[in-house]
Design a protein around this motif. Structure first.
Motif, PDB file in Angstrom:
ATOM      1  N   PHE A  64      -0.244   0.940  -5.362  1.00  0.00           N
ATOM      2  CA  PHE A  64      -1.593   0.622  -4.911  1.00  0.00           C
ATOM      3  C   PHE A  64      -1.891  -0.864  -5.072  1.00  0.00           C
ATOM      4  O   PHE A  64      -1.449  -1.508  -6.029  1.00  0.00           O
ATOM      5  CB  PHE A  64      -2.617   1.412  -5.737  1.00  0.00           C
ATOM      6  CG  PHE A  64      -2.579   2.883  -5.456  1.00  0.00           C
ATOM      7  CD1 PHE A  64      -1.693   3.700  -6.135  1.00  0.00           C
ATOM      8  CD2 PHE A  64      -3.415   3.437  -4.512  1.00  0.00           C
ATOM      9  CE1 PHE A  64      -1.643   5.063  -5.863  1.00  0.00           C
ATOM     10  CE2 PHE A  64      -3.378   4.786  -4.239  1.00  0.00           C
ATOM     11  CZ  PHE A  64      -2.482   5.601  -4.913  1.00  0.00           C
ATOM     12  N   ILE A 109      -8.957   0.093  -0.689  1.00  0.00           N
ATOM     13  CA  ILE A 109      -7.678   0.034  -1.402  1.00  0.00           C
ATOM     14  C   ILE A 109      -6.533   0.284  -0.423  1.00  0.00           C
ATOM     15  O   ILE A 109      -6.577   1.249   0.363  1.00  0.00           O
ATOM     16  CB  ILE A 109      -7.632   1.087  -2.527  1.00  0.00           C
ATOM     17  CG1 ILE A 109      -8.769   0.865  -3.518  1.00  0.00           C
ATOM     18  CG2 ILE A 109      -6.284   1.059  -3.249  1.00  0.00           C
ATOM     19  CD1 ILE A 109      -8.994   2.025  -4.479  1.00  0.00           C
ATOM     20  N   GLN A 119       9.608   7.432  -2.338  1.00  0.00           N
ATOM     21  CA  GLN A 119       8.461   8.354  -2.294  1.00  0.00           C
ATOM     22  C   GLN A 119       7.408   8.048  -3.353  1.00  0.00           C
ATOM     23  O   GLN A 119       6.521   8.860  -3.589  1.00  0.00           O
ATOM     24  CB  GLN A 119       8.886   9.822  -2.375  1.00  0.00           C
ATOM     25  CG  GLN A 119       9.819  10.241  -1.258  1.00  0.00           C
ATOM     26  CD  GLN A 119       9.227   9.966   0.111  1.00  0.00           C
ATOM     27  OE1 GLN A 119       8.140  10.399   0.441  1.00  0.00           O
ATOM     28  NE2 GLN A 119       9.956   9.195   0.928  1.00  0.00           N
ATOM     29  N   ASN A 120       7.506   6.890  -4.004  1.00  0.00           N
ATOM     30  CA  ASN A 120       6.477   6.471  -4.941  1.00  0.00           C
ATOM     31  C   ASN A 120       5.355   5.780  -4.176  1.00  0.00           C
ATOM     32  O   ASN A 120       5.592   5.150  -3.138  1.00  0.00           O
ATOM     33  CB  ASN A 120       7.081   5.506  -5.971  1.00  0.00           C
ATOM     34  CG  ASN A 120       6.149   5.225  -7.113  1.00  0.00           C
ATOM     35  OD1 ASN A 120       5.246   6.014  -7.412  1.00  0.00           O
ATOM     36  ND2 ASN A 120       6.347   4.090  -7.766  1.00  0.00           N
ATOM     37  N   PHE A 121       4.131   5.893  -4.682  1.00  0.00           N
ATOM     38  CA  PHE A 121       2.997   5.179  -4.112  1.00  0.00           C
ATOM     39  C   PHE A 121       2.704   3.973  -5.002  1.00  0.00           C
ATOM     40  O   PHE A 121       2.686   4.081  -6.226  1.00  0.00           O
ATOM     41  CB  PHE A 121       1.744   6.063  -4.084  1.00  0.00           C
ATOM     42  CG  PHE A 121       1.763   7.119  -3.033  1.00  0.00           C
ATOM     43  CD1 PHE A 121       2.257   8.384  -3.313  1.00  0.00           C
ATOM     44  CD2 PHE A 121       1.288   6.864  -1.758  1.00  0.00           C
ATOM     45  CE1 PHE A 121       2.273   9.371  -2.347  1.00  0.00           C
ATOM     46  CE2 PHE A 121       1.296   7.846  -0.783  1.00  0.00           C
ATOM     47  CZ  PHE A 121       1.786   9.099  -1.082  1.00  0.00           C
ATOM     48  N   ARG A 160       3.714   3.726   0.497  1.00  0.00           N
ATOM     49  CA  ARG A 160       4.675   4.701  -0.007  1.00  0.00           C
ATOM     50  C   ARG A 160       6.053   4.114   0.245  1.00  0.00           C
ATOM     51  O   ARG A 160       6.413   3.847   1.394  1.00  0.00           O
ATOM     52  CB  ARG A 160       4.524   6.044   0.674  1.00  0.00           C
ATOM     53  CG  ARG A 160       5.379   7.115  -0.012  1.00  0.00           C
ATOM     54  CD  ARG A 160       4.935   8.507   0.240  1.00  0.00           C
ATOM     55  NE  ARG A 160       5.261   9.360  -0.890  1.00  0.00           N
ATOM     56  CZ  ARG A 160       5.159  10.679  -0.894  1.00  0.00           C
ATOM     57  NH1 ARG A 160       4.721  11.306   0.177  1.00  0.00           N
ATOM     58  NH2 ARG A 160       5.474  11.365  -1.970  1.00  0.00           N
ATOM     59  N   HIS A 188      -1.321   3.380   3.495  1.00  0.00           N
ATOM     60  CA  HIS A 188      -2.614   4.069   3.523  1.00  0.00           C
ATOM     61  C   HIS A 188      -3.729   3.091   3.215  1.00  0.00           C
ATOM     62  O   HIS A 188      -3.572   2.198   2.379  1.00  0.00           O
ATOM     63  CB  HIS A 188      -2.652   5.166   2.445  1.00  0.00           C
ATOM     64  CG  HIS A 188      -1.670   6.266   2.642  1.00  0.00           C
ATOM     65  ND1 HIS A 188      -2.035   7.544   3.029  1.00  0.00           N
ATOM     66  CD2 HIS A 188      -0.316   6.298   2.506  1.00  0.00           C
ATOM     67  CE1 HIS A 188      -0.958   8.307   3.116  1.00  0.00           C
ATOM     68  NE2 HIS A 188       0.105   7.578   2.805  1.00  0.00           N
ATOM     69  N   LEU A 215      -7.602   3.345   1.777  1.00  0.00           N
ATOM     70  CA  LEU A 215      -8.530   4.246   1.103  1.00  0.00           C
ATOM     71  C   LEU A 215      -9.864   3.540   0.907  1.00  0.00           C
ATOM     72  O   LEU A 215      -9.917   2.310   0.771  1.00  0.00           O
ATOM     73  CB  LEU A 215      -7.990   4.656  -0.272  1.00  0.00           C
ATOM     74  CG  LEU A 215      -6.563   5.192  -0.345  1.00  0.00           C
ATOM     75  CD1 LEU A 215      -6.178   5.440  -1.803  1.00  0.00           C
ATOM     76  CD2 LEU A 215      -6.418   6.457   0.474  1.00  0.00           C
ATOM     77  N   GLN A 266     -13.181   3.727  -1.664  1.00  0.00           N
ATOM     78  CA  GLN A 266     -13.740   4.325  -2.879  1.00  0.00           C
ATOM     79  C   GLN A 266     -15.203   3.940  -2.982  1.00  0.00           C
ATOM     80  O   GLN A 266     -15.550   2.763  -3.083  1.00  0.00           O
ATOM     81  CB  GLN A 266     -12.986   3.893  -4.134  1.00  0.00           C
ATOM     82  CG  GLN A 266     -13.464   4.649  -5.372  1.00  0.00           C
ATOM     83  CD  GLN A 266     -12.519   4.537  -6.547  1.00  0.00           C
ATOM     84  OE1 GLN A 266     -11.804   3.558  -6.695  1.00  0.00           O
ATOM     85  NE2 GLN A 266     -12.498   5.557  -7.396  1.00  0.00           N
TER      86      GLN A 266
END
Lengths: 108, 112
Positions: free
Chosen positions: A98, A86, A94-96, A90, A33, A35, A37
């Motif tokens: 960053f 950012i 199933q943990n993210f 995953r 992903h 992102l 911010q």
């Protein structure tokens, strides 16, 4: 070594410039992903990728699964693009995880 | 505006106390994710619920717990609060188990 790394940490550009932000990761992933911010703290999801390339307006995101690398490109940058970008992955558990973020300032 | 709401916006409380943060999803979203963002540790994934069931767990402390209710809103409970729990807490929601996420505006927690 962090599982997700980003470069550069900070980036200052002039309005109109083409910008690239890089993300490298060391774990197997099911998705990546990007992102954004904003200075006020709000987070917007820009892209979710598991392969190839996606485009949305002036933003393009690519991923190379074999090289464990993704790039976010901004064409014709504008001061309103100033934000922290950012990268998050995953993993198969199933943990993210960053990345530390890239702070972008676009000057008029 | 993502359509995801979080309450309260700000919360100031003392060490040792317990607080509850609330997240209301967009219509049709079944997944809720909770994240913590602190100055020293950046963004961290805490937990995911999907249609009322816990589906993934990240770096969530034992003092923290969450649940998703039948109307799909979610609550994050933080207990025995410590100074280090001061952070921004975001929820995000999405349609499926994976996929795009829509972030709420966050709750800023200050523990004094």
């Amino acid at each position: 070594k962090n599982e997700v790394e980003q470069s550069p940490q900070n980036l200052t550009a002039q309005e109109g410039e083409f910008i690239t932000i890089n993300c490298s990761y060391s774990v197997g992933i099911s998705a990546l992903h990007w992102l954004q911010q904003h200075p006020g703290g709000g987070i917007v999801s820009l892209f979710m990728l598991s392969s190839g390339k996606k485009k949305h307006g002036r933003l393009i995101a690519t991923i190379n699964i074999q090289e464990k690398h993704s790039s976010l490109h901004i064409t014709a940058s504008h001061p309103r693009d100033s934000a922290v970008y950012i990268c998050a992955v995953r993993d198969y558990g199933q943990n993210f995880v960053f990345g530390p973020g890239t702070r972008l300032s676009v000057l008029p | 505006d993502s359509g995801v709401t979080q309450t309260p916006k700000h919360l100031i409380t003392a060490t040792g106390q317990r607080v509850t943060l609330r997240c209301s999803p967009r219509s049709g979203d079944l997944s809720v994710y909770w994240y913590q963002q602190s100055l020293d540790q950046g963004l961290q994934f805490l937990i995911q619920y999907y249609n009322g069931e816990e589906r993934a767990k990240g770096n969530i402390l034992e003092r923290f717990s969450a649940q998703q209710f039948p109307d799909l809103h979610s609550e994050l409970n933080l207990s025995s609060l410590e100074l280090g729990d001061s952070a921004l807490y975001f929820c995000a929601t999405g349609r499926g188990l994976g996929g795009e996420q829509y972030f709420g505006p966050g709750t800023r927690l200050t523990v004094t």
